[in-house]
Motif scaffolding. Structure first.
Motif, PDB file in Angstrom:
ATOM      1  N   VAL A  53       9.735  -5.369  -2.390  1.00  0.00           N
ATOM      2  CA  VAL A  53       8.498  -4.818  -2.721  1.00  0.00           C
ATOM      3  C   VAL A  53       7.529  -5.622  -3.348  1.00  0.00           C
ATOM      4  O   VAL A  53       6.437  -5.623  -3.244  1.00  0.00           O
ATOM      5  N   ASN A  54       7.905  -6.525  -4.576  1.00  0.00           N
ATOM      6  CA  ASN A  54       7.200  -7.272  -5.168  1.00  0.00           C
ATOM      7  C   ASN A  54       6.542  -8.528  -4.405  1.00  0.00           C
ATOM      8  O   ASN A  54       5.303  -8.828  -4.599  1.00  0.00           O
ATOM      9  N   THR A  57       3.945  -6.959  -2.036  1.00  0.00           N
ATOM     10  CA  THR A  57       2.479  -6.483  -2.916  1.00  0.00           C
ATOM     11  C   THR A  57       1.876  -7.818  -3.389  1.00  0.00           C
ATOM     12  O   THR A  57       0.691  -7.927  -3.683  1.00  0.00           O
ATOM     13  N   GLU A  61      -1.896  -8.523  -2.324  1.00  0.00           N
ATOM     14  CA  GLU A  61      -2.905  -9.131  -3.414  1.00  0.00           C
ATOM     15  C   GLU A  61      -3.572 -10.523  -3.172  1.00  0.00           C
ATOM     16  O   GLU A  61      -4.728 -10.435  -3.371  1.00  0.00           O
ATOM     17  N   ASN A 320      -4.683  -2.264  -9.295  1.00  0.00           N
ATOM     18  CA  ASN A 320      -3.354  -3.030  -9.457  1.00  0.00           C
ATOM     19  C   ASN A 320      -2.643  -3.057  -8.174  1.00  0.00           C
ATOM     20  O   ASN A 320      -2.296  -1.902  -7.617  1.00  0.00           O
ATOM     21  N   TYR A 322      -0.150  -5.662  -7.175  1.00  0.00           N
ATOM     22  CA  TYR A 322       1.185  -6.175  -7.567  1.00  0.00           C
ATOM     23  C   TYR A 322       2.279  -5.298  -8.183  1.00  0.00           C
ATOM     24  O   TYR A 322       1.649  -5.108  -9.103  1.00  0.00           O
ATOM     25  N   ALA A 323       3.041  -4.998  -7.518  1.00  0.00           N
ATOM     26  CA  ALA A 323       4.116  -3.896  -8.268  1.00  0.00           C
ATOM     27  C   ALA A 323       5.002  -4.470  -9.349  1.00  0.00           C
ATOM     28  O   ALA A 323       5.278  -3.719 -10.252  1.00  0.00           O
ATOM     29  N   GLY A 324       5.109  -5.967  -9.383  1.00  0.00           N
ATOM     30  CA  GLY A 324       5.984  -6.379 -10.353  1.00  0.00           C
ATOM     31  C   GLY A 324       5.156  -6.558 -11.706  1.00  0.00           C
ATOM     32  O   GLY A 324       5.852  -7.017 -12.724  1.00  0.00           O
ATOM     33  N   ASP A 325       3.882  -6.282 -11.890  1.00  0.00           N
ATOM     34  CA  ASP A 325       3.351  -6.336 -13.310  1.00  0.00           C
ATOM     35  C   ASP A 325       2.079  -5.291 -13.323  1.00  0.00           C
ATOM     36  O   ASP A 325       1.114  -5.532 -12.540  1.00  0.00           O
ATOM     37  N   PRO A 326       2.424  -4.274 -13.910  1.00  0.00           N
ATOM     38  CA  PRO A 326       1.290  -3.308 -13.596  1.00  0.00           C
ATOM     39  C   PRO A 326      -0.018  -3.510 -14.593  1.00  0.00           C
ATOM     40  O   PRO A 326      -1.206  -3.055 -14.396  1.00  0.00           O
ATOM     41  N   THR A 329      -4.168  -6.980 -12.652  1.00  0.00           N
ATOM     42  CA  THR A 329      -5.215  -6.253 -11.943  1.00  0.00           C
ATOM     43  C   THR A 329      -6.331  -7.177 -11.328  1.00  0.00           C
ATOM     44  O   THR A 329      -6.510  -8.166 -11.528  1.00  0.00           O
TER      45      THR A 329
END
Length: 370
Positions: A53-54, A57, A61, A320, A322-326, A329
């Motif tokens: 997932v990361n 995403t 991005e 946002n 990228y799922a690895g860092d909320p 942005t």
């Protein structure tokens, strides 16, 4: 230390693949890039243990960042160029540049260096080589020589290409102040800026071609380099190339017109039809108006004019992906972004030039997207 070096080489694998695919395997760019994406995904999943997932995403991005603002800038710039071709304005621009001098060496500087750097600052991504080289080839310069000269010229302004996207991106990633970074880069590049126009002339015929061209080449280099440094210091990453190129084009052309009576060696004299035809000030302005509008509008909407820049910059979306860092942005500016502004200037310039029909707009748009 050995393990750290191994991870460094592992991180370089996507770039190593790109160089090998493009230079060694002669693969088409889009296929090589897709291969680099696969290699990068492998490195992320295996080397850095990212989740699927990361990794997905992160790639998404990257696609979003490439589409807006980078791709939109390229399409808008090529659209504007195609429009000037359709209206015949590009032929007038070419005639005006050629009327400055019949010396092939001077035209290589004016078109390949001055006009090419403007295109790099406006669009980048190959337009600053493809368009000036094709113009020079059409004037009678050997096509391979024209390409080599334009490639050499394009080695310096790329850091501020596409309205400064490379430098702005580097500043965002590293956290360095954009204006400080832009100013430092411009200072570092200045010695090379001084010698590049003369080296472009040398490509035409070595030391023999450089004879008598040192003053013109130095003027072209200084008149680009100093305004570029000033723009980087006081404006930032967006306009150094464009400001420098406009100054270089005007100052170099004025110098060459003042010394137009100088004898041109036979091997570098170009006989160009139509250059003796007088172009009125109105026709000259109409031909150049899309590019004049681009320069004025980009300058007016930059940070040096806050009462215009700030309201337009408020039309934006922060997302946002990228799922690895909320906290990671992306900001999408919908109005005060170079691609949109160049499109609007191109359309306005086309209207001033009297675009005949909607069919012409459609043709320009289709050609620009290719």
């Amino acid at each position: 230390m050995l393990e750290l070096f191994g991870m460094f080489v592992f991180a370089l694998l996507p770039i190593i693949w790109l160089v090998t695919a493009l230079c060694g395997l002669h693969m088409e760019a889009h296929k090589a890039s897709l291969g680099a994406l696969v290699v990068a995904a492998f490195c992320a999943l295996v080397g850095w243990k990212m989740t699927v997932v990361n990794a997905a995403t992160a790639a998404l991005e990257g696609f979003a960042m490439a589409l807006w603002p980078i791709v939109i800038v390229i399409i808008a710039a090529v659209f504007t160029y195609n429009l000037t071709v359709h209206t015949g304005a590009m032929e007038k621009i070419k005639a005006m540049l050629c009327s400055v001098s019949s010396d092939m060496r001077v035209l290589v500087i004016l078109i390949g260096w001055c006009f090419g750097n403007f295109l790099e600052g406006m669009a980048g991504f190959g337009t600053a080589v493809a368009i000036p080289a094709s113009m020079l080839a059409a004037l009678g310069v050997n096509p391979v020589t024209a390409i080599l000269a334009c490639l050499l010229a394009n080695g310096l302004p790329t850091m501020f290409g596409s309205i400064g996207i490379p430098t702005a991106t580097l500043a965002t990633i590293t956290g360095i102040d954009p204006i400080s970074l832009a100013f430092t880069q411009a200072l570092q590049a200045f010695p090379f800026v001084l010698v590049t126009p003369l080296l472009m002339v040398g490509i035409l015929g070595g030391k023999k071609a450089m004879k008598g061209m040192v003053p013109v080449a130095l003027i072209a280099g200084i008149s680009f380099g100093l305004p570029e440094i000033a723009a980087a210091r006081f404006i930032g990453t967006d306009l150094p190339d464009i400001v420098g190129a406009v100054c270089a084009l005007v100052i170099t052309a004025a110098y060459c017109l003042h010394h137009k009576g100088a004898e041109v060696p036979d091997e570098y004299r170009l006989e160009i039809a139509g250059t003796d035809e007088r172009i009125s000030v109105r026709d000259a302005f109409t031909a150049w108006c899309p590019f004049i509008l681009i320069f004025v509008v980009l300058l007016a909407t930059s940070k040096i004019v806050p009462f215009i820049h700030d309201p337009l910059s408020s039309f934006k979306s922060v997302v946002n992906i990228y799922a690895g860092d909320p906290t990671a942005t992306l900001t999408f500016s919908w109005v005060n972004t170079p691609g949109v502004l160049i499109f609007l200037c191109g359309i306005a310039g086309g209207i001033i030039q009297g675009v005949p029909s909607a069919r012409c707009w459609a043709s320009c748009a289709i050609r620009s997207s290719r």
